[in-house]
Design a protein around this motif. Sequence first.
Motif, mmCIF file in Angstrom:
data_model
loop_
_atom_site.group_PDB
_atom_site.id
_atom_site.type_symbol
_atom_site.label_atom_id
_atom_site.label_comp_id
_atom_site.label_asym_id
_atom_site.label_seq_id
_atom_site.Cartn_x
_atom_site.Cartn_y
_atom_site.Cartn_z
ATOM 1 N N LYS A 50 58.316 78.255 1.238
ATOM 2 C CA LYS A 50 57.830 76.883 1.349
ATOM 3 C C LYS A 50 56.498 76.714 0.650
ATOM 4 O O LYS A 50 56.183 75.612 0.168
ATOM 5 C CB LYS A 50 57.735 76.469 2.821
ATOM 6 C CG LYS A 50 59.116 76.241 3.402
ATOM 7 C CD LYS A 50 59.109 75.641 4.779
ATOM 8 C CE LYS A 50 60.548 75.294 5.166
ATOM 9 N NZ LYS A 50 60.689 74.969 6.565
ATOM 10 N N LEU A 53 57.292 76.307 -3.033
ATOM 11 C CA LEU A 53 57.856 74.973 -3.278
ATOM 12 C C LEU A 53 56.833 73.867 -3.088
ATOM 13 O O LEU A 53 57.079 72.725 -3.446
ATOM 14 C CB LEU A 53 59.015 74.724 -2.308
ATOM 15 C CG LEU A 53 60.352 75.343 -2.682
ATOM 16 C CD1 LEU A 53 61.264 75.339 -1.481
ATOM 17 C CD2 LEU A 53 60.985 74.574 -3.826
ATOM 18 N N LEU A 55 55.952 72.802 -0.157
ATOM 19 C CA LEU A 55 56.202 72.118 1.116
ATOM 20 C C LEU A 55 55.093 72.453 2.105
ATOM 21 O O LEU A 55 54.804 71.693 3.009
ATOM 22 C CB LEU A 55 57.549 72.531 1.694
ATOM 23 C CG LEU A 55 58.783 72.089 0.906
ATOM 24 C CD1 LEU A 55 60.031 72.756 1.444
ATOM 25 C CD2 LEU A 55 58.933 70.585 0.936
ATOM 26 N N LEU A 82 58.571 70.218 -9.466
ATOM 27 C CA LEU A 82 59.704 70.362 -8.565
ATOM 28 C C LEU A 82 61.029 70.193 -9.297
ATOM 29 O O LEU A 82 62.046 70.749 -8.893
ATOM 30 C CB LEU A 82 59.599 69.348 -7.425
ATOM 31 C CG LEU A 82 58.581 69.702 -6.349
ATOM 32 C CD1 LEU A 82 58.347 68.516 -5.442
ATOM 33 C CD2 LEU A 82 59.061 70.886 -5.539
ATOM 34 N N MET A 87 67.133 74.489 -4.868
ATOM 35 C CA MET A 87 66.984 75.261 -3.629
ATOM 36 C C MET A 87 68.231 75.128 -2.777
ATOM 37 O O MET A 87 68.743 74.032 -2.563
ATOM 38 C CB MET A 87 65.757 74.740 -2.861
ATOM 39 C CG MET A 87 65.699 75.198 -1.433
ATOM 40 S SD MET A 87 64.301 76.298 -1.142
ATOM 41 C CE MET A 87 64.614 76.795 0.551
ATOM 42 N N PHE A 89 69.330 75.632 0.939
ATOM 43 C CA PHE A 89 68.732 75.798 2.267
ATOM 44 C C PHE A 89 69.658 76.577 3.188
ATOM 45 O O PHE A 89 70.869 76.614 2.993
ATOM 46 C CB PHE A 89 68.416 74.429 2.881
ATOM 47 C CG PHE A 89 67.226 73.773 2.267
ATOM 48 C CD1 PHE A 89 65.968 73.942 2.806
ATOM 49 C CD2 PHE A 89 67.362 73.007 1.132
ATOM 50 C CE1 PHE A 89 64.865 73.356 2.233
ATOM 51 C CE2 PHE A 89 66.253 72.408 0.539
ATOM 52 C CZ PHE A 89 65.006 72.587 1.104
ATOM 53 N N ALA A 93 71.437 71.821 4.500
ATOM 54 C CA ALA A 93 70.592 70.625 4.486
ATOM 55 C C ALA A 93 71.172 69.515 3.625
ATOM 56 O O ALA A 93 70.477 68.847 2.875
ATOM 57 C CB ALA A 93 69.165 70.960 4.012
ATOM 58 N N LEU A 94 72.501 69.320 3.757
ATOM 59 C CA LEU A 94 73.128 68.210 3.013
ATOM 60 C C LEU A 94 72.766 66.893 3.692
ATOM 61 O O LEU A 94 72.600 66.838 4.907
ATOM 62 C CB LEU A 94 74.646 68.396 2.992
ATOM 63 C CG LEU A 94 75.129 69.697 2.359
ATOM 64 C CD1 LEU A 94 76.639 69.812 2.476
ATOM 65 C CD2 LEU A 94 74.715 69.789 0.900
ATOM 66 N N PHE A 95 72.641 65.843 2.881
ATOM 67 C CA PHE A 95 72.329 64.520 3.452
ATOM 68 C C PHE A 95 73.602 63.972 4.077
ATOM 69 O O PHE A 95 74.548 63.632 3.371
ATOM 70 C CB PHE A 95 71.818 63.580 2.362
ATOM 71 C CG PHE A 95 70.650 64.152 1.620
ATOM 72 C CD1 PHE A 95 69.540 64.612 2.293
ATOM 73 C CD2 PHE A 95 70.665 64.235 0.242
ATOM 74 C CE1 PHE A 95 68.468 65.154 1.621
ATOM 75 C CE2 PHE A 95 69.597 64.774 -0.448
ATOM 76 C CZ PHE A 95 68.497 65.229 0.248
ATOM 77 N N ASP A 96 73.624 63.827 5.415
ATOM 78 C CA ASP A 96 74.903 63.470 6.016
ATOM 79 C C ASP A 96 75.236 61.998 5.919
ATOM 80 O O ASP A 96 76.326 61.586 6.258
ATOM 81 C CB ASP A 96 75.029 63.997 7.458
ATOM 82 C CG ASP A 96 73.714 64.023 8.175
ATOM 83 O OD1 ASP A 96 73.498 64.941 8.965
ATOM 84 O OD2 ASP A 96 72.887 63.119 7.938
ATOM 85 N N GLY A 107 69.785 64.707 -7.133
ATOM 86 C CA GLY A 107 68.639 64.993 -7.996
ATOM 87 C C GLY A 107 68.775 64.343 -9.366
ATOM 88 O O GLY A 107 67.769 63.979 -9.985
ATOM 89 N N ARG A 156 74.601 71.552 -5.363
ATOM 90 C CA ARG A 156 73.461 70.637 -5.462
ATOM 91 C C ARG A 156 72.259 71.355 -6.070
ATOM 92 O O ARG A 156 71.520 70.788 -6.867
ATOM 93 C CB ARG A 156 73.114 70.085 -4.080
ATOM 94 C CG ARG A 156 72.020 69.036 -4.111
ATOM 95 C CD ARG A 156 71.790 68.415 -2.763
ATOM 96 N NE ARG A 156 71.165 69.344 -1.825
ATOM 97 C CZ ARG A 156 70.865 69.048 -0.571
ATOM 98 N NH1 ARG A 156 71.148 67.851 -0.097
ATOM 99 N NH2 ARG A 156 70.304 69.940 0.211
ATOM 100 N N ASP A 168 67.617 80.401 0.530
ATOM 101 C CA ASP A 168 67.094 80.718 1.864
ATOM 102 C C ASP A 168 68.270 81.169 2.722
ATOM 103 O O ASP A 168 69.092 80.347 3.127
ATOM 104 C CB ASP A 168 66.412 79.475 2.451
ATOM 105 C CG ASP A 168 65.769 79.765 3.794
ATOM 106 O OD1 ASP A 168 65.888 80.896 4.289
ATOM 107 O OD2 ASP A 168 65.143 78.836 4.341
#
Lengths: 258, 257
Positions: A50, A53, A55, A82, A87, A89, A93-96, A107, A156, A168
């Motif tokens: 992190k 990145l 973050l 960036l 990355m 995850f 960490a997909l956008f639901d 992106g 992605r 990760d």
Amino acid sequence: MAGAGYIELTGVRKSFGAKHVLNGVTLSVPKGHSLVVIGGSGTGKSVMLKCILGLLHPDSGSIRIAGEEVVGLRGSARDEYLARFGMLFQGAALFDSLSVWENVAFGLIQGRHMARSRARDIAIEKLGQVGLTPEVGNLHPAELSGGMQKRVGLARAIAADPEIIFFDEPTTGLDPIMADVINNLIVDCVKRLGATTVSITHDMASARKIADDIAMIFKGEIVWQGPAKTIDNSGNAYVDQFIHGRAEGPIQMDVLKP
Amino acid sequence: MNLFAHIGRATLAMLTEIGRVAMFLKDALLQGLTPKIFPRQIIGQMVHIGYFSLPVVGLTAFFTGGALALQIYLGSSRFNAESLVASIVALGITRELGPVLAGLMVAGRVGASIAAELGTMRVTEQIDALVTLATNPFKYLVGPRIIAAVVTLPMLVGIADIIGIMGGYIVGTRSLGLNGFAYIRNTADFLEFNDVSSGLIKAAVFGFIIAVMGCYHGFNSSGGAQGVGRATTNAVVSSAILILAANFALTTLLFAD
């Protein structure tokens, strides 16, 4: 070691209150190499990633990508920086709220202002590269299994053809066969892109498969770094204990004995 | 001694929280409300916050208008002033009850859902993922929600005003035997532009409070399902209290006009 790497961390420190998570991490990854950082839970692996990145902001130390200092970048310089990353995850960490192809194309559409129809074509192509059919593109992440979500996450991460990719815990929570499928996909994708990668994992099978170099982190410091082939003869007590999964050794878990 | 420690700790915690909210507000305004703009997100949030809150807000306004008419009739009939029912219902709904009740209902419905959604995105690393995809979460998530809430809350309150007055009319004419024509004429003659506009200004402020508190608590949630639950509760409670406090402040401020 210093000076030659594409990704260079020098003396990176990060504390949360009185808890020192990174105690001067120094690490170097040559261009096109795949470094796997191994280490137990809570040793600072994720925090290190992190910090690279952006973050999290390190308290001190320097992080250089291709010779450029990246700590403290802001605004458009940070966005540009960036845009070179991908990355994957741990939990994908997909956008639901978005469909699978919109996730993969995110992106491209938001970051690179690509037209939706063109981004969709690229997304479908990338889904193909991770072994998913175009029909999957119209599903939502909640409808996918864990392994499929990881694959979408991988698609992605590689969608914008990044120079640097971070993984990760790419195989955590998957069955051994699916874990190997993901490992193979990672190796394939990285080769195809010629990307430089940093992965963090505690899965040794995965580490052996995807690593050129392995580094071991313990209590916020890199205690060993070397080529993946030499991991079995590292001569390092920490590494030996970790790869053989022994409870006895220099790494003591704080377990209260009854 | 222990008591002082308690008071000190609580005071420090409160000051910390105020500081955090202020920092968040700064980021929300400077990053979230400046280009680049995400029109798709704004429209989506307007539908979610505004359109889907219509039934809740409408029903609340209708019943409140009806109950208000009954109460005022009861009070005013004691000194033969039944003709005041229409005008006091209109005034009460537009200046006070419309914005406050709509604000509280939306805080419960929308504030909770914003906090739960963003909180889940935070704990599943979706907000981090946004950053790695070169998208500023303040612009993509916070900005659209603030804009949508500030724009749609006054619209909701405008509709609530009409429905609330209608509720009063129906109760007044059907069960209290007031004259329908006189009721409408009393409302129209008595109501001033300021009555409505002050309510709409309040509504915009309440919308801002709801969106900011929902986003703040969602963004700062941690610790899995329990953390998201806590964030949701805190978002609703803090926006409800802030709405009532802001209502008092705004009423004092707008009272002079």
